[in-house]
Design an enzyme around this catalytic site. Structure first.
Site, PDB file in Angstrom:
ATOM      1  N   GLY A 154       0.851  -1.196   0.000  1.00 32.93           N
ATOM      2  CA  GLY A 154       0.000   0.000   0.000  1.00 32.93           C
ATOM      3  C   GLY A 154       0.885   1.244   0.000  1.00 32.93           C
ATOM      4  O   GLY A 154       2.094   1.163  -0.266  1.00 32.93           O
ATOM      5  N   ILE A 156       1.982   3.173   2.460  1.00 34.28           N
ATOM      6  CA  ILE A 156       3.070   3.254   3.457  1.00 34.28           C
ATOM      7  C   ILE A 156       4.228   2.367   3.016  1.00 34.28           C
ATOM      8  O   ILE A 156       5.397   2.781   3.003  1.00 34.28           O
ATOM      9  CB  ILE A 156       2.573   2.858   4.861  1.00 34.28           C
ATOM     10  CG1 ILE A 156       1.511   3.858   5.340  1.00 34.28           C
ATOM     11  CG2 ILE A 156       3.733   2.802   5.859  1.00 34.28           C
ATOM     12  CD1 ILE A 156       0.788   3.461   6.623  1.00 34.28           C
ATOM     13  N   THR A 235       4.648  -2.868  11.738  1.00 33.94           N
ATOM     14  CA  THR A 235       3.983  -1.596  12.050  1.00 33.94           C
ATOM     15  C   THR A 235       2.533  -1.637  11.568  1.00 33.94           C
ATOM     16  O   THR A 235       1.883  -0.596  11.469  1.00 33.94           O
ATOM     17  CB  THR A 235       4.707  -0.414  11.349  1.00 33.94           C
ATOM     18  OG1 THR A 235       4.819  -0.727   9.957  1.00 33.94           O
ATOM     19  CG2 THR A 235       6.068  -0.152  11.928  1.00 33.94           C
ATOM     20  N   SER A 236       2.029  -2.850  11.246  1.00 36.75           N
ATOM     21  CA  SER A 236       0.668  -2.922  10.685  1.00 36.75           C
ATOM     22  C   SER A 236      -0.355  -3.136  11.802  1.00 36.75           C
ATOM     23  O   SER A 236      -0.844  -2.165  12.389  1.00 36.75           O
ATOM     24  CB  SER A 236       0.586  -4.015   9.629  1.00 36.75           C
ATOM     25  OG  SER A 236       0.850  -5.291  10.191  1.00 36.75           O
ATOM     26  N   ARG A 237      -0.641  -4.371  12.131  1.00 35.37           N
ATOM     27  CA  ARG A 237      -1.490  -4.708  13.267  1.00 35.37           C
ATOM     28  C   ARG A 237      -0.908  -5.959  13.911  1.00 35.37           C
ATOM     29  O   ARG A 237      -0.431  -6.871  13.197  1.00 35.37           O
ATOM     30  CB  ARG A 237      -2.931  -4.996  12.821  1.00 35.37           C
ATOM     31  CG  ARG A 237      -3.718  -3.775  12.367  1.00 35.37           C
ATOM     32  CD  ARG A 237      -4.032  -2.829  13.548  1.00 35.37           C
ATOM     33  NE  ARG A 237      -4.873  -1.720  13.173  1.00 35.37           N
ATOM     34  CZ  ARG A 237      -4.436  -0.485  12.867  1.00 35.37           C
ATOM     35  NH1 ARG A 237      -3.138  -0.207  12.890  1.00 35.37           N
ATOM     36  NH2 ARG A 237      -5.299   0.463  12.563  1.00 35.37           N
ATOM     37  N   GLU A 266      -3.024  -5.506  22.484  1.00 36.66           N
ATOM     38  CA  GLU A 266      -2.394  -4.207  22.578  1.00 36.66           C
ATOM     39  C   GLU A 266      -3.097  -3.395  23.654  1.00 36.66           C
ATOM     40  O   GLU A 266      -4.319  -3.241  23.567  1.00 36.66           O
ATOM     41  CB  GLU A 266      -2.551  -3.499  21.227  1.00 36.66           C
ATOM     42  CG  GLU A 266      -1.460  -2.517  20.956  1.00 36.66           C
ATOM     43  CD  GLU A 266      -1.488  -2.032  19.516  1.00 36.66           C
ATOM     44  OE1 GLU A 266      -1.935  -0.896  19.317  1.00 36.66           O
ATOM     45  OE2 GLU A 266      -1.102  -2.799  18.607  1.00 36.66           O
ATOM     46  N   HIS A 285       2.630   1.688  19.500  1.00 36.56           N
ATOM     47  CA  HIS A 285       1.797   2.053  18.348  1.00 36.56           C
ATOM     48  C   HIS A 285       2.019   3.524  17.959  1.00 36.56           C
ATOM     49  O   HIS A 285       1.111   4.348  18.000  1.00 36.56           O
ATOM     50  CB  HIS A 285       0.317   1.784  18.669  1.00 36.56           C
ATOM     51  CG  HIS A 285      -0.514   1.582  17.441  1.00 36.56           C
ATOM     52  ND1 HIS A 285      -1.400   0.549  17.291  1.00 36.56           N
ATOM     53  CD2 HIS A 285      -0.603   2.287  16.295  1.00 36.56           C
ATOM     54  CE1 HIS A 285      -1.994   0.628  16.120  1.00 36.56           C
ATOM     55  NE2 HIS A 285      -1.529   1.678  15.496  1.00 36.56           N
TER      56      HIS A 285
END
Ligand code: DGY
Length: 321
Positions: A154, A156, A235-237, A266, A285
């Site tokens: 994507g 990023i 760094t996504s989920r 999280e 995050h």
């Protein structure tokens, strides 16, 4: 006057903007609002301005008569029950685009940190372990000219690839649901159709896909078993990787180290092995968390609400199939 509820008190400028059009109520308690508190604070509200960890369930959606907009100050929106929103004719906004470069900077920061043991060595300095010049416990690896593999291409991830190729002369391969030939040729990326092949031939692996049913634990035991001394950045989920298997992979050497800006759950239990592990760097995050981007995302989330109120298109609307 039409009402809007904002679930945090972090965004004075966005609240100022919203206040030109609405009566704005802001959650001002230190703890994040529970579902019951969101429901009671949002009664009679036209819109709610949410963060990515506000769980907007069907119960919340159905308990706020008159709700027309949920504006998430995030690009991700898996916290919102989309089906319930659609059924109740509620529009959902999100904030893609404005966070791209900040997230890409942060990803490169994590990569460099892992590569050169920056946080790890700093922990030892804090613990009084710098007693003489001795680099040997901290010798890392270069980033320059190494091989980066990316999952998901994507916006990023594309910006990460651009930094990696143009700034660090890295070889970059990627896997993505959809192949992106234009970006491939612009940046000279190599598309790899098979995740298992991708993960066994890289020095660094950076995860950027959105969390969906298909990407849940896209990196699991099978993939970890194939890796060789990889440095992993997520760094996504958090749920895109199986964290227990990550720990096994670090302990048995398939993975060299990991930088996790997102975890599952999280936040993680601060006493858990994953938090204390010397080879795991965890940040809370923070990918999009530069001052500039934080403000831009808040402004965009506010404008999404204002636009709907004035019968205009949102800057970014989540379209629900
Ligand atoms: C997003 O935008 O989805 C981030 O993860 C939260 O800032």
């Amino acid at each position: 006057m039409t009402k809007v509820f904002v679930t945090r008190n972090w965004h004075p400028n966005a609240v100022k903007l919203l206040s030109k059009h609405f009566n704005v109520k802001v959650w001002d308690q230190p703890d994040i609002p529970s579902s019951e508190q969101i429901i009671s604070s949002s009664q009679d509200c036209y819109a709610i301005f949410t963060e990515f960890d506000d769980k907007i369930s069907s119960e919340i959606i159905e308990s706020i008569p008159g709700l027309k907009v949920i504006s998430n100050r995030a690009v991700g929106y898996e916290n919102i029950d989309l089906r319930a929103a659609k059924k109740n004719n509620i529009k959902i906004g999100n904030t893609p685009g404005v966070l791209v470069e900040s997230c890409a900077d942060f990803t490169m920061g994590l990569m460099l940190d892992l590569a050169r043991n920056i946080t790890f060595s700093n922990r030892n300095v804090i613990d009084g372990k710098w007693v003489s010049f001795d680099q040997t416990p901290y010798l890392g690896t270069d980033v320059y000219q190494k091989h980066l593999a990316i999952i998901g291409l994507g916006q990023i991830a594309t910006s990460v690839a651009r930094r990696a190729v143009n700034g660090f002369n890295m070889e970059v391969s990627y896997w993505s649901r959809k192949r992106k030939p234009e970006i491939e040729s612009e940046l000279n990326l190599r598309y790899v159709n098979d995740i298992n092949e991708l993960v066994q031939n890289c020095d660094y692996l950076s995860i950027h896909c959105a969390l969906t049913e298909d990407t849940y634990r896209i990196i699991d035991k099978e993939q970890f078993d194939l890796m060789k001394d990889v440095k992993l950045i997520n760094t996504s989920r958090g749920p895109t990787i199986n964290q227990n298997e990550l720990l096994n992979a670090i302990n048995n050497g398939n993975i060299n180290s990991a930088a996790l800006d997102v975890t599952d759950p999280e936040p993680p239990d601060y006493k858990s092995e994953i938090v204390g592990h010397p080879k795991i760097l965890i940040t809370p995050h923070l990918g999009s968390g530069s001052q500039e981007t934080f403000n831009k995302m808040a402004q965009m989330a506010a404008e999404n609400i204002i636009n709907v109120f004035h019968n205009k298109n949102m800057i970014s609307e989540v379209l629900i199939d």
